[in-house]
Enzyme design. Structure first.
Site, short mmCIF file in Angstrom:
data_model
loop_
_atom_site.label_atom_id
_atom_site.label_comp_id
_atom_site.label_asym_id
_atom_site.label_seq_id
_atom_site.Cartn_x
_atom_site.Cartn_y
_atom_site.Cartn_z
N SER A 94 0.84 -1.21 0.00
CA SER A 94 0.00 0.00 0.00
C SER A 94 0.87 1.25 0.00
O SER A 94 0.58 2.21 -0.72
CB SER A 94 -0.91 0.02 1.23
OG SER A 94 -1.77 -1.09 1.24
N PHE A 132 -2.70 10.55 -1.19
CA PHE A 132 -3.72 10.82 -2.21
C PHE A 132 -5.06 10.95 -1.51
O PHE A 132 -5.59 9.95 -1.00
CB PHE A 132 -3.71 9.65 -3.18
CG PHE A 132 -4.64 9.75 -4.36
CD1 PHE A 132 -4.22 10.34 -5.55
CD2 PHE A 132 -5.91 9.19 -4.30
CE1 PHE A 132 -5.06 10.39 -6.64
CE2 PHE A 132 -6.75 9.24 -5.40
CZ PHE A 132 -6.32 9.84 -6.57
N PRO A 137 -15.32 11.39 4.71
CA PRO A 137 -16.08 10.58 5.68
C PRO A 137 -17.42 10.10 5.12
O PRO A 137 -17.84 8.98 5.39
CB PRO A 137 -16.29 11.56 6.85
CG PRO A 137 -15.15 12.53 6.74
CD PRO A 137 -14.84 12.66 5.28
N GLY A 140 -17.21 7.60 -0.18
CA GLY A 140 -16.11 6.69 -0.53
C GLY A 140 -16.33 6.13 -1.92
O GLY A 140 -15.67 6.53 -2.88
N ILE A 166 -6.83 8.02 4.57
CA ILE A 166 -5.79 8.35 3.61
C ILE A 166 -4.47 7.66 3.98
O ILE A 166 -3.84 7.99 5.00
CB ILE A 166 -5.62 9.88 3.49
CG1 ILE A 166 -6.98 10.53 3.21
CG2 ILE A 166 -4.59 10.22 2.42
CD1 ILE A 166 -7.75 9.98 2.00
N GLY A 240 -8.38 8.08 -13.00
CA GLY A 240 -7.25 7.60 -13.80
C GLY A 240 -6.13 7.09 -12.91
O GLY A 240 -5.49 6.08 -13.20
N GLU A 366 -9.67 1.15 -3.17
CA GLU A 366 -9.48 1.16 -4.63
C GLU A 366 -10.71 0.60 -5.34
O GLU A 366 -10.60 -0.12 -6.34
CB GLU A 366 -8.26 0.34 -5.04
CG GLU A 366 -7.00 0.71 -4.30
CD GLU A 366 -6.33 1.93 -4.87
OE1 GLU A 366 -6.77 2.42 -5.93
OE2 GLU A 366 -5.38 2.40 -4.23
C1 LIG Z 1 -6.92 0.91 4.97
C2 LIG Z 1 -7.54 1.84 3.97
C3 LIG Z 1 -6.75 2.69 3.24
C4 LIG Z 1 -7.34 3.60 2.34
N1 LIG Z 1 -6.52 4.49 1.64
C5 LIG Z 1 -7.11 5.47 0.89
C6 LIG Z 1 -6.30 6.50 0.27
O1 LIG Z 1 -5.06 6.50 0.36
N2 LIG Z 1 -6.94 7.51 -0.39
C7 LIG Z 1 -8.30 7.55 -0.52
O2 LIG Z 1 -8.80 8.50 -1.12
N3 LIG Z 1 -9.09 6.58 0.04
C8 LIG Z 1 -8.51 5.55 0.73
N4 LIG Z 1 -9.31 4.56 1.33
C9 LIG Z 1 -10.77 4.68 1.22
C10 LIG Z 1 -11.41 3.63 0.33
O3 LIG Z 1 -11.12 3.88 -1.02
C11 LIG Z 1 -12.91 3.64 0.65
O4 LIG Z 1 -13.05 3.07 1.93
C12 LIG Z 1 -13.72 2.85 -0.37
O5 LIG Z 1 -13.80 3.55 -1.58
C13 LIG Z 1 -15.16 2.58 0.13
O6 LIG Z 1 -15.74 3.75 0.60
P1 LIG Z 1 -16.48 3.74 2.04
O7 LIG Z 1 -15.56 3.14 3.03
O8 LIG Z 1 -16.96 5.13 2.27
O9 LIG Z 1 -17.69 2.75 1.87
P2 LIG Z 1 -19.12 3.12 1.23
O10 LIG Z 1 -18.94 3.79 -0.07
O11 LIG Z 1 -19.95 3.79 2.26
O12 LIG Z 1 -19.69 1.66 0.98
C14 LIG Z 1 -20.28 0.86 2.02
C15 LIG Z 1 -20.81 -0.41 1.37
O13 LIG Z 1 -21.79 -0.04 0.41
C16 LIG Z 1 -21.48 -0.65 -0.83
N5 LIG Z 1 -21.99 0.18 -1.92
C17 LIG Z 1 -21.64 1.45 -2.24
N6 LIG Z 1 -22.30 1.87 -3.32
C18 LIG Z 1 -23.08 0.83 -3.71
C19 LIG Z 1 -24.00 0.63 -4.78
N7 LIG Z 1 -24.23 1.57 -5.70
N8 LIG Z 1 -24.63 -0.57 -4.87
C20 LIG Z 1 -24.39 -1.54 -3.97
N9 LIG Z 1 -23.53 -1.41 -2.95
C21 LIG Z 1 -22.88 -0.25 -2.82
C22 LIG Z 1 -19.97 -0.75 -0.84
O14 LIG Z 1 -19.51 -1.68 -1.79
C23 LIG Z 1 -19.73 -1.18 0.60
O15 LIG Z 1 -19.96 -2.55 0.71
C24 LIG Z 1 -8.74 3.61 2.16
C25 LIG Z 1 -9.53 2.70 2.89
C26 LIG Z 1 -8.95 1.81 3.76
C27 LIG Z 1 -9.81 0.84 4.53
#
Ligand SMILES: Cc1cc2nc3c(=O)[nH]c(=O)nc-3n(C[C@H](O)[C@H](O)[C@H](O)COP(=O)(O)OP(=O)(O)OC[C@H]3O[C@@H](n4cnc5c(N)ncnc54)[C@H](O)[C@@H]3O)c2cc1C
Length: 387
Positions: A94, A132, A137, A140, A166, A240, A366
């Site tokens: 990571s 990045f 909150p 995602g 992040i 991208g 991702e």
């Molecule tokens: C350890 C770690 C490191 C990370 N590092 C970074 C980083 O460096 N930079 C960064 O920007 N982000 C980072 N992230 C954030 C990560 O990309 C997000 O956690 C991820 O995109 C999911 O967003 P969320 O946690 O808000 O979940 P949510 O978007 O709230 O999703 C919750 C659940 O709902 C589901 N869901 C969402 N939309 C739909 C839909 N349309 N239909 C059905 N199901 C759906 C999801 O699949 C998930 O199961 C990191 C996360 C972790 C855990």
């Protein structure tokens, strides 16, 4: 006995240079990472600066980018480095993914010449670390909802908002922050120490503990006009970058799976149950055979996608397919290996449970497995089912 990767003669698909790079990364992992990684995981503390310098020293930071001190190597070589790093720990991969494929790639692809000169050589060397900031909150999976704003004030920009989860956040020298502006989403380079900018680590993680995860707070952060990345406009900019990092995960996840499978094979040979080695039972062999199949198929898929990337024809849907399949299968392999280790499988004495809980994060970041499923659904039907 043959090694799980030998079953599909994976090495025959690689060039001598790719095999050498893989060995080099493995050697560094064996020397600098494996002896310490369980301790880092347990304490939740990572010597990120020292590691970045060590990884920069072998050229893996931004290794698939050209110029500015980057190695300019092919996609498969980069993938193999990710595989070896993640075989040690997903947290280390990571660090490298975020540095090279998210922060450096954003600057390399969308930055001005001055921004590239200022940041890329030092980041490639591991002297400076980047993060990045896209996720917030409340947003995602749906980054288009982001609330972080950047407004013009004279020639300056003023940023307000919060970014969450992040990677590398609090150890970064520069944050690539995506914000809503009058002209759509734009990217900004926020140097650490800029007034109004702070990073706070997420505590109490039980996954990716050997990785720094932070909240970024932007409270009236004033930046000069040239802090904006001129080449990125709209969500296609950050998406991208994510596509680049996801590609590394296609290989990386198989590294974690391979480490689990090798551990389980060795354990099953030693462990006596009902007066015979665990490996001599048909149920065990079925588990091992199934895992070797999924591992081999995942690795073949990874190399295939790598060759498509090198040919310049890899599509985002193909990356989604690779990420979805390989992380899902890696997690399955880690869980099955955990069963083979019995009670020992729940301790950090073996790497299996660490990989299993790490892969829970990899499944989510991702792009979650659900989002990649929807990407494939859209590709197959022509109908987007995100909303
Ligand atoms: C350890 C770690 C490191 C990370 N590092 C970074 C980083 O460096 N930079 C960064 O920007 N982000 C980072 N992230 C954030 C990560 O990309 C997000 O956690 C991820 O995109 C999911 O967003 P969320 O946690 O808000 O979940 P949510 O978007 O709230 O999703 C919750 C659940 O709902 C589901 N869901 C969402 N939309 C739909 C839909 N349309 N239909 C059905 N199901 C759906 C999801 O699949 C998930 O199961 C990191 C996360 C972790 C855990």
């Amino acid at each position: 006995m043959i090694a799980p990767t030998a079953l599909f003669a994976l090495d025959t698909l690689l060039t001598d240079e790719e095999r050498e790079i893989r060995q080099t990364v493995r050697r560094v992992c064996d020397k600098e990472i494996r002896p310490h990684v369980t301790g880092w995981f347990e304490s939740g503390e990572l010597p990120a600066r020292e590691l970045a310098r060590a990884l920069g020293g072998i050229g893996v930071l931004g290794m698939h980018l050209d110029g500015y001190g980057c190695a300019g190597l092919g996609a498969v070589a980069y993938g193999l480095a990710c595989l070896e790093l993640e075989a040690a720990d997903s947290g280390l991969r990571s660090l490298v993914s975020v540095q090279g494929s998210l922060a450096m790639y954003a600057i390399w692809k969308y930055g001005s010449e001055e921004q590239k000169q200022e940041w890329l050589p030092a980041m490639a060397a591991g002297e400076r670390i980047g993060c990045f900031g896209l996720t917030e909150p409340d947003f995602g999976s749906d980054p288009g909802g982001m609330r972080t704003t950047a407004r013009r004030d004279g020639s300056d920009w003023v940023l307000d908002g919060t970014k969450m989860w992040i990677t590398n956040g609090s150890v970064s020298d520069v944050a690539v922050v995506w914000a809503r502006t009058d002209e759509g989403v734009r990217g900004f380079l926020v140097p650490a120490g800029t007034p109004g900018f702070s990073a706070h680590d997420v505590k109490h993680k039980v996954s990716l503990r050997a990785s720094v995860t932070s909240e970024l707070v932007l409270d009236g952060v004033r930046l000069p006009a040239d802090a904006m990345l001129p080449g990125a406009r709209g969500l296609s900019g950050p998406l991208g970058c994510l596509n680049e990092a996801r590609f590394g995960i296609v290989f990386g996840a198989m590294g974690a799976a391979l480490d689990c499978l090798e551990t389980a094979i060795a354990y099953a040979a030693e462990r006596q149950v009902f007066a015979r080695p665990l490996s001599s039972y048909q149920l065990t062999q079925e588990k091992l055979a199934d895992m070797a199949l999924e591992l081999g198929k995942g690795l073949l898929l990874a190399v295939h996608l790598g060759r498509l990337k090198e040919a310049g024809t890899l599509t985002p849907e193909q990356v989604s397919a690779g990420k979805l399949n390989n992380v899902r299968e890696a997690l399955d392999i880690a869980r099955t290996c955990r069963t083979l280790l019995g009670a020992s499988g729940i301790t950090l004495e073996y790497p299996v449970i660490r990989h299993a809980v790490n892969l829970e994060s990899v499944l989510t970041y991702e792009g979650t497995s659900e989002i990649h499923t929807l990407v494939l659904g859209r590709a197959l039907t022509g109908v987007a089912a995100f909303h």
